[in-house]
Design a protein around this motif. Structure first.
Motif, short mmCIF file in Angstrom:
data_model
loop_
_atom_site.label_atom_id
_atom_site.label_comp_id
_atom_site.label_asym_id
_atom_site.label_seq_id
_atom_site.Cartn_x
_atom_site.Cartn_y
_atom_site.Cartn_z
N ALA A 28 35.06 14.36 13.34
CA ALA A 28 35.31 15.80 13.25
C ALA A 28 35.76 16.38 14.59
O ALA A 28 36.72 17.17 14.65
CB ALA A 28 34.05 16.52 12.77
N ILE A 29 35.10 15.98 15.67
CA ILE A 29 35.49 16.48 16.99
C ILE A 29 36.88 15.97 17.36
O ILE A 29 37.71 16.72 17.89
CB ILE A 29 34.45 16.06 18.05
CG1 ILE A 29 33.12 16.77 17.78
CG2 ILE A 29 34.94 16.37 19.45
CD1 ILE A 29 31.97 16.23 18.61
N SER A 30 37.15 14.72 17.06
CA SER A 30 38.45 14.14 17.38
C SER A 30 39.56 14.82 16.58
O SER A 30 40.67 15.00 17.07
CB SER A 30 38.44 12.65 17.10
OG SER A 30 39.66 12.06 17.46
N GLY A 31 39.23 15.23 15.36
CA GLY A 31 40.22 15.90 14.52
C GLY A 31 40.58 17.28 15.02
O GLY A 31 41.66 17.80 14.72
N THR A 32 39.68 17.92 15.76
CA THR A 32 39.95 19.26 16.27
C THR A 32 40.42 19.24 17.72
O THR A 32 40.62 20.29 18.31
CB THR A 32 38.68 20.13 16.17
OG1 THR A 32 37.64 19.54 16.95
CG2 THR A 32 38.22 20.27 14.73
N SER A 33 40.59 18.06 18.27
CA SER A 33 40.99 17.93 19.68
C SER A 33 42.25 17.08 19.76
O SER A 33 42.50 16.24 18.91
CB SER A 33 39.87 17.25 20.47
OG SER A 33 40.30 16.89 21.74
N ASN A 34 43.02 17.32 20.78
CA ASN A 34 44.20 16.48 21.00
C ASN A 34 43.95 15.49 22.13
O ASN A 34 44.89 14.97 22.71
CB ASN A 34 45.44 17.35 21.28
CG ASN A 34 45.26 18.22 22.51
OD1 ASN A 34 44.19 18.25 23.10
ND2 ASN A 34 46.32 18.93 22.88
N ARG A 35 42.68 15.25 22.45
CA ARG A 35 42.31 14.31 23.51
C ARG A 35 41.31 13.28 22.97
O ARG A 35 40.11 13.35 23.25
CB ARG A 35 41.72 15.05 24.69
CG ARG A 35 42.69 16.04 25.30
CD ARG A 35 42.28 16.38 26.69
NE ARG A 35 43.20 17.33 27.27
CZ ARG A 35 44.15 17.00 28.13
NH1 ARG A 35 44.29 15.75 28.50
NH2 ARG A 35 44.93 17.92 28.63
N PRO A 36 41.79 12.32 22.19
CA PRO A 36 40.87 11.33 21.59
C PRO A 36 40.17 10.46 22.63
O PRO A 36 39.04 10.02 22.39
CB PRO A 36 41.77 10.49 20.68
CG PRO A 36 43.16 10.74 21.14
CD PRO A 36 43.17 12.10 21.78
N LEU A 37 40.79 10.23 23.78
CA LEU A 37 40.13 9.42 24.81
C LEU A 37 38.89 10.12 25.34
O LEU A 37 37.84 9.50 25.53
CB LEU A 37 41.10 9.10 25.96
CG LEU A 37 40.51 8.26 27.08
CD1 LEU A 37 40.04 6.89 26.56
CD2 LEU A 37 41.50 8.08 28.21
N ALA A 38 38.97 11.44 25.55
CA ALA A 38 37.81 12.20 26.02
C ALA A 38 36.69 12.18 24.98
O ALA A 38 35.51 12.05 25.32
CB ALA A 38 38.22 13.62 26.36
N VAL A 39 37.06 12.29 23.70
CA VAL A 39 36.06 12.23 22.63
C VAL A 39 35.42 10.85 22.60
O VAL A 39 34.20 10.72 22.49
CB VAL A 39 36.70 12.58 21.27
CG1 VAL A 39 35.71 12.38 20.14
CG2 VAL A 39 37.23 14.01 21.28
N PHE A 40 36.23 9.81 22.72
CA PHE A 40 35.70 8.44 22.74
C PHE A 40 34.74 8.24 23.91
O PHE A 40 33.64 7.71 23.73
CB PHE A 40 36.84 7.42 22.82
CG PHE A 40 36.37 6.04 23.13
CD1 PHE A 40 35.73 5.28 22.17
CD2 PHE A 40 36.53 5.50 24.40
CE1 PHE A 40 35.27 4.00 22.47
CE2 PHE A 40 36.09 4.24 24.71
CZ PHE A 40 35.46 3.48 23.73
N LEU A 41 35.15 8.66 25.10
CA LEU A 41 34.30 8.48 26.28
C LEU A 41 32.99 9.27 26.14
O LEU A 41 31.92 8.77 26.50
CB LEU A 41 35.05 8.88 27.55
CG LEU A 41 36.21 7.98 27.94
CD1 LEU A 41 36.97 8.55 29.13
CD2 LEU A 41 35.73 6.56 28.23
#
Length: 101
Positions: A28-41
């Motif tokens: 859900a967070i990754s879907g609302t963000s354009n920074r998947p690397l930051a979400v992953f980290l």
């Protein structure tokens, strides 16, 4: 290094995390963000920290409480949680299978 323990821990945690609310929150967070690397980290750091706390707590508890007792308590806790999760479904199934006279 104990590769059997490492492998079994990896498989257990990996399978337990599939479809977990943590993974769903990450999606859900990754879907609302354009920074998947930051979400992953962020999500992987949180999982590592939570696992570290669990490993340290388990190691500390095992010094005071025998491992067999810890496993018994943990397994009983999981059975209770599982039973409580199944109870509404079983009650709904029993209620709908009763026929009226």
């Amino acid at each position: 290094m104990y590769f059997t323990l490492l492998f079994s821990t990896f498989v257990t945690v990996f399978l337990a995390e599939l479809g977990d609310k943590t993974q769903l929150a990450t999606v859900a967070i990754s879907g609302t963000s354009n920074r998947p690397l930051a979400v992953f980290l962020g999500s992987s750091s949180a999982l590592v920290l939570a696992s570290l706390i669990g490993a340290v707590a388990g190691g500390s508890l095992s010094a005071v409480i025998p491992a067999d007792w810890l496993q018994l308590v943990a397994s009983t806790g999981f059975l209770v949680i599982g039973g409580r999760l199944l109870m509404p479904m079983l009650q709904a199934g029993l209620g709908s299978s009763q026929t009226e006279d």
